[in-house]
Design a protein around this motif. Structure first.
Motif, PDB file in Angstrom:
ATOM      1  N   ASN A  59      10.814  95.298  41.512  1.00 50.32           N
ATOM      2  CA  ASN A  59      11.396  94.510  42.610  1.00 50.32           C
ATOM      3  C   ASN A  59      12.503  93.542  42.203  1.00 50.32           C
ATOM      4  N   SER A  60      12.791  93.402  40.909  1.00 51.20           N
ATOM      5  CA  SER A  60      13.933  92.574  40.487  1.00 51.20           C
ATOM      6  C   SER A  60      14.241  92.839  39.021  1.00 51.20           C
ATOM      7  N   GLY A  61      15.395  92.355  38.600  1.00 48.37           N
ATOM      8  CA  GLY A  61      15.757  92.452  37.193  1.00 48.37           C
ATOM      9  C   GLY A  61      14.854  91.584  36.327  1.00 48.37           C
ATOM     10  N   THR A  62      14.464  90.441  36.862  1.00 53.96           N
ATOM     11  CA  THR A  62      13.559  89.555  36.126  1.00 53.96           C
ATOM     12  C   THR A  62      12.209  90.231  35.928  1.00 53.96           C
ATOM     13  N   SER A  63      11.707  90.899  36.974  1.00 56.87           N
ATOM     14  CA  SER A  63      10.448  91.652  36.841  1.00 56.87           C
ATOM     15  C   SER A  63      10.597  92.745  35.787  1.00 56.87           C
ATOM     16  N   THR A  86      23.557  83.094  28.553  1.00 59.45           N
ATOM     17  CA  THR A  86      23.104  84.149  29.459  1.00 59.45           C
ATOM     18  C   THR A  86      22.534  83.477  30.701  1.00 59.45           C
ATOM     19  N   PHE A  87      22.152  84.304  31.670  1.00 57.27           N
ATOM     20  CA  PHE A  87      21.408  83.802  32.823  1.00 57.27           C
ATOM     21  C   PHE A  87      19.990  83.461  32.348  1.00 57.27           C
ATOM     22  N   ALA A  88      19.399  82.408  32.892  1.00 58.34           N
ATOM     23  CA  ALA A  88      18.095  81.928  32.430  1.00 58.34           C
ATOM     24  C   ALA A  88      17.011  83.001  32.476  1.00 58.34           C
ATOM     25  N   ALA A  89      17.179  84.011  33.333  1.00 58.68           N
ATOM     26  CA  ALA A  89      16.151  85.050  33.487  1.00 58.68           C
ATOM     27  C   ALA A  89      15.799  85.708  32.154  1.00 58.68           C
ATOM     28  N   SER A  90      16.782  85.862  31.258  1.00 55.06           N
ATOM     29  CA  SER A  90      16.513  86.536  29.983  1.00 55.06           C
ATOM     30  C   SER A  90      15.435  85.762  29.213  1.00 55.06           C
ATOM     31  N   ALA A  91      15.658  84.478  29.021  1.00 57.03           N
ATOM     32  CA  ALA A  91      14.694  83.657  28.279  1.00 57.03           C
ATOM     33  C   ALA A  91      13.431  83.402  29.098  1.00 57.03           C
ATOM     34  N   PRO A 131      19.160  91.716  23.333  1.00 57.25           N
ATOM     35  CA  PRO A 131      20.602  91.529  23.524  1.00 57.25           C
ATOM     36  C   PRO A 131      20.914  91.589  25.017  1.00 57.25           C
ATOM     37  N   VAL A 132      21.876  90.806  25.446  1.00 59.77           N
ATOM     38  CA  VAL A 132      22.324  90.824  26.844  1.00 59.77           C
ATOM     39  C   VAL A 132      23.746  91.390  26.858  1.00 59.77           C
ATOM     40  N   HIS A 133      23.954  92.422  27.653  1.00 54.86           N
ATOM     41  CA  HIS A 133      25.303  93.003  27.776  1.00 54.86           C
ATOM     42  C   HIS A 133      26.065  92.160  28.794  1.00 54.86           C
ATOM     43  N   GLU A 157      16.946  95.682  26.009  1.00 52.58           N
ATOM     44  CA  GLU A 157      18.316  95.426  26.455  1.00 52.58           C
ATOM     45  C   GLU A 157      18.296  94.762  27.825  1.00 52.58           C
ATOM     46  N   ASP A 158      18.934  93.615  27.935  1.00 57.96           N
ATOM     47  CA  ASP A 158      19.160  93.046  29.261  1.00 57.96           C
ATOM     48  C   ASP A 158      20.486  93.621  29.763  1.00 57.96           C
ATOM     49  N   ALA A 159      20.363  94.696  30.544  1.00 59.31           N
ATOM     50  CA  ALA A 159      21.533  95.402  31.069  1.00 59.31           C
ATOM     51  C   ALA A 159      21.747  95.060  32.543  1.00 59.31           C
ATOM     52  N   ALA A 160      21.273  93.883  32.953  1.00 56.24           N
ATOM     53  CA  ALA A 160      21.340  93.482  34.368  1.00 56.24           C
ATOM     54  C   ALA A 160      22.769  93.457  34.900  1.00 56.24           C
ATOM     55  N   GLN A 161      23.742  93.282  33.984  1.00 54.54           N
ATOM     56  CA  GLN A 161      25.145  93.201  34.409  1.00 54.54           C
ATOM     57  C   GLN A 161      25.931  94.422  33.936  1.00 54.54           C
ATOM     58  N   ALA A 162      25.262  95.470  33.477  1.00 53.38           N
ATOM     59  CA  ALA A 162      25.964  96.498  32.696  1.00 53.38           C
ATOM     60  C   ALA A 162      25.696  97.944  33.125  1.00 53.38           C
ATOM     61  N   PHE A 183      19.322  94.934  40.510  1.00 57.99           N
ATOM     62  CA  PHE A 183      20.033  95.382  41.708  1.00 57.99           C
ATOM     63  C   PHE A 183      20.164  94.243  42.712  1.00 57.99           C
ATOM     64  N   TYR A 184      20.435  93.055  42.198  1.00 53.51           N
ATOM     65  CA  TYR A 184      20.731  91.893  43.038  1.00 53.51           C
ATOM     66  C   TYR A 184      22.087  92.137  43.720  1.00 53.51           C
ATOM     67  N   PRO A 185      22.297  91.604  44.936  1.00 55.57           N
ATOM     68  CA  PRO A 185      23.509  91.954  45.683  1.00 55.57           C
ATOM     69  C   PRO A 185      24.838  91.823  44.946  1.00 55.57           C
ATOM     70  N   THR A 186      25.008  90.817  44.095  1.00 56.03           N
ATOM     71  CA  THR A 186      26.314  90.650  43.444  1.00 56.03           C
ATOM     72  C   THR A 186      26.497  91.530  42.206  1.00 56.03           C
ATOM     73  N   LYS A 187      25.460  92.250  41.789  1.00 51.51           N
ATOM     74  CA  LYS A 187      25.586  93.097  40.598  1.00 51.51           C
ATOM     75  C   LYS A 187      26.478  94.317  40.909  1.00 51.51           C
ATOM     76  N   ASN A 188      26.775  95.130  39.898  1.00 55.68           N
ATOM     77  CA  ASN A 188      27.735  96.229  40.119  1.00 55.68           C
ATOM     78  C   ASN A 188      27.241  97.247  41.136  1.00 55.68           C
TER      79      ASN A 188
HETATM   80  C1  LIG Z   1      20.865  89.048  37.353  1.00 54.24           C
HETATM   81  C2  LIG Z   1      20.384  88.928  35.959  1.00 54.24           C
HETATM   82  C3  LIG Z   1      19.020  89.001  35.628  1.00 54.24           C
HETATM   83  C4  LIG Z   1      17.924  88.976  36.652  1.00 54.24           C
HETATM   84  O1  LIG Z   1      18.022  89.900  37.654  1.00 54.24           O
HETATM   85  P1  LIG Z   1      17.368  89.589  39.085  1.00 54.24           P
HETATM   86  O2  LIG Z   1      17.432  90.897  39.787  1.00 54.24           O
HETATM   87  O3  LIG Z   1      18.219  88.530  39.728  1.00 54.24           O
HETATM   88  O4  LIG Z   1      15.975  89.122  38.864  1.00 54.24           O
HETATM   89  C5  LIG Z   1      18.676  88.975  34.297  1.00 54.24           C
HETATM   90  N1  LIG Z   1      19.589  88.879  33.332  1.00 54.24           N
HETATM   91  C6  LIG Z   1      20.898  88.782  33.598  1.00 54.24           C
HETATM   92  C7  LIG Z   1      21.871  88.685  32.461  1.00 54.24           C
HETATM   93  C8  LIG Z   1      21.340  88.789  34.915  1.00 54.24           C
HETATM   94  O5  LIG Z   1      22.641  88.675  35.181  1.00 54.24           O
END
Ligand SMILES: *Cc1c(COP(=O)(O)O)cnc(C)c1O
Length: 366
Positions: A59-63, A86-91, A131-133, A157-162, A183-188
């Motif tokens: 249900n989210s990138g954080t999950s 990075t975005f706090a979600a990684s840590a 690593p975060v891309h 891999e934190d590929a949330a933006q990649a 797949f948050y709205p502002t992602k690619n």
């Molecule tokens: C958006 C993002 C996340 C978290 O994704 P959510 O879908 O918002 O939970 C994690 N890491 C990075 C680098 C992000 O940009």
């Protein structure tokens, strides 16, 4: 003058088109809205983005990050090496499983973790490297991969933006032990909210499927303790529509970035590493007088944003006795946080709008 020569230029422009709306309505009318056939099809289709790896939707990138660490058995007593830039979600994902983040500095060019810093941070408690891309530029996996192998560490891999990024022809999300997308709205691409976990290992994929659904494969035959991190079929149907556009949108982002690279003279444009395919989730320049540049852009209604103004190790939950832990000496992270500025690069921009962005950046400096 064309209409586009005036008016606001948004920093991001999530697409919710007729096809997305029709897909959502189709699923709503079916009455079958929770995780089901749409999720299964989305996973199958997304695996093409990650070289055929197993895909598990959540249900989210954080999950995705949270479950990935759980599936790898990472928890209290373990350390995970992660960038602070990075975005706090990684840590946060590291903390959510009870492990501790070990923050490392970044490369000034790619804004991603610096491999020598990663090597220096490996210790007896290290369980994984994350690593975060960042911004859509792949981290230096060609050097981080061998390090992980040598020390027997997992890579998340934190590929949330990649989505669609690659290094040496290998896709983001297909380079580590596990890959995590958002797949948050502002992602690619988006699914309103959502995430995807990718892995080459069938056993890990099965564990992830259990963990996202109360530990069940068969209903009421719970095998392990799991959460509810399921994606809905409505969201998956939207994600499937978006996925059909991903390649075209990525090409448009890359050509928008090339346009800005060529036109911007008054700021440091984003370098791209050899062999890297940058997908420009953000187009991020460095400027010296950032506040003045932002004011100049704001006056001209040109969207801009700072990702991220505060490195994670300086955020409240990561302080030690009210101050950043003196263990973290991260000069490139601090410099990036002070200098970066992200400009509009999304696929909906016209050439006219892109020219306005570049002219304004150049004009701000003069
Ligand atoms: C958006 C993002 C996340 C978290 O994704 P959510 O879908 O918002 O939970 C994690 N890491 C990075 C680098 C992000 O940009």
């Amino acid at each position: 003058m064309p209409v586009e020569s005036e008016g606001p230029i948004p920093a991001a422009s999530p697409v919710i088109g007729e096809a997305e709306i029709e897909a959502a309505v189709r699923v709503l009318r079916s009455g079958r809205v929770v995780q089901g056939p749409e999720v299964a099809a989305f996973e199958e289709e997304f695996s093409e983005v990650v070289a055929g790896r197993h895909c598990v939707a959540v249900n989210s990138g954080t999950s995705a990050l949270h479950l990935a660490l759980m599936a790898l058995g990472i928890g209290p007593g373990d350390e995970v090496i992660v960038p602070s830039f990075t975005f706090a979600a990684s840590a946060n994902a590291v903390r959510l499983v009870g492990a501790e983040p070990v923050f490392v500095d970044i490369e000034p060019g790619s804004f991603c973790v610096e491999p020598d810093a990663v090597a220096a941070a490996i210790g007896p408690k290290t369980a994984a490297i994350m690593p975060v891309h960042l911004y859509g530029h792949p981290a230096a996996m060609d050097r981080i991969g061998p390090l992980a192998e040598q020390h027997g560490l997992a890579i998340v891999e934190d590929a949330a933006q990649a989505h669609g990024a690659s290094l040496g022809g290998v896709a983001a999300g297909a380079m580590g032990t596990v890959g995590c997308f958002s797949f948050y709205p502002t992602k690619n691409m988006h699914a309103l909210e959502g995430g995807m976990i990718t892995t080459a290992d069938a056993e890990t994929a099965r564990t992830l499927r259990l963990l996202r659904n109360q530990g069940m494969e068969q209903r009421y035959a719970n095998e392990i303790v799991g959460a509810n991190m399921r994606l809905t079929d409505v969201a998956a149907a939207i994600g499937r529509v978006q996925l059909t556009q991903l390649d075209g949108w990525t090409e448009q982002r890359r050509s928008n970035a090339a346009f800005l690279d060529a036109k911007i003279t008054a700021a440091v444009t984003p370098p791209v590493a050899d062999d890297a395919r940058h997908v420009y989730h953000q187009y991020t320049v460095r400027v010296q007088e950032r506040e003045a540049v932002q004011e100049y852009l704001n006056e001209r209604q040109i969207g801009n944003a700072v990702y991220y103004p505060t490195p994670v190790h300086r955020l409240l939950p990561y302080l030690k006795d009210g101050s950043p832990d003196p263990r973290w000496d991260l000069p490139e992270t601090e410099r990036a946080a002070a200098e970066v500025l992200s400009l509009p690069v999304h696929p909906s921009l016209s050439e006219d709008q892109l020219a306005r962005v570049a002219d304004a950046v150049n004009g701000a400096a003069s």
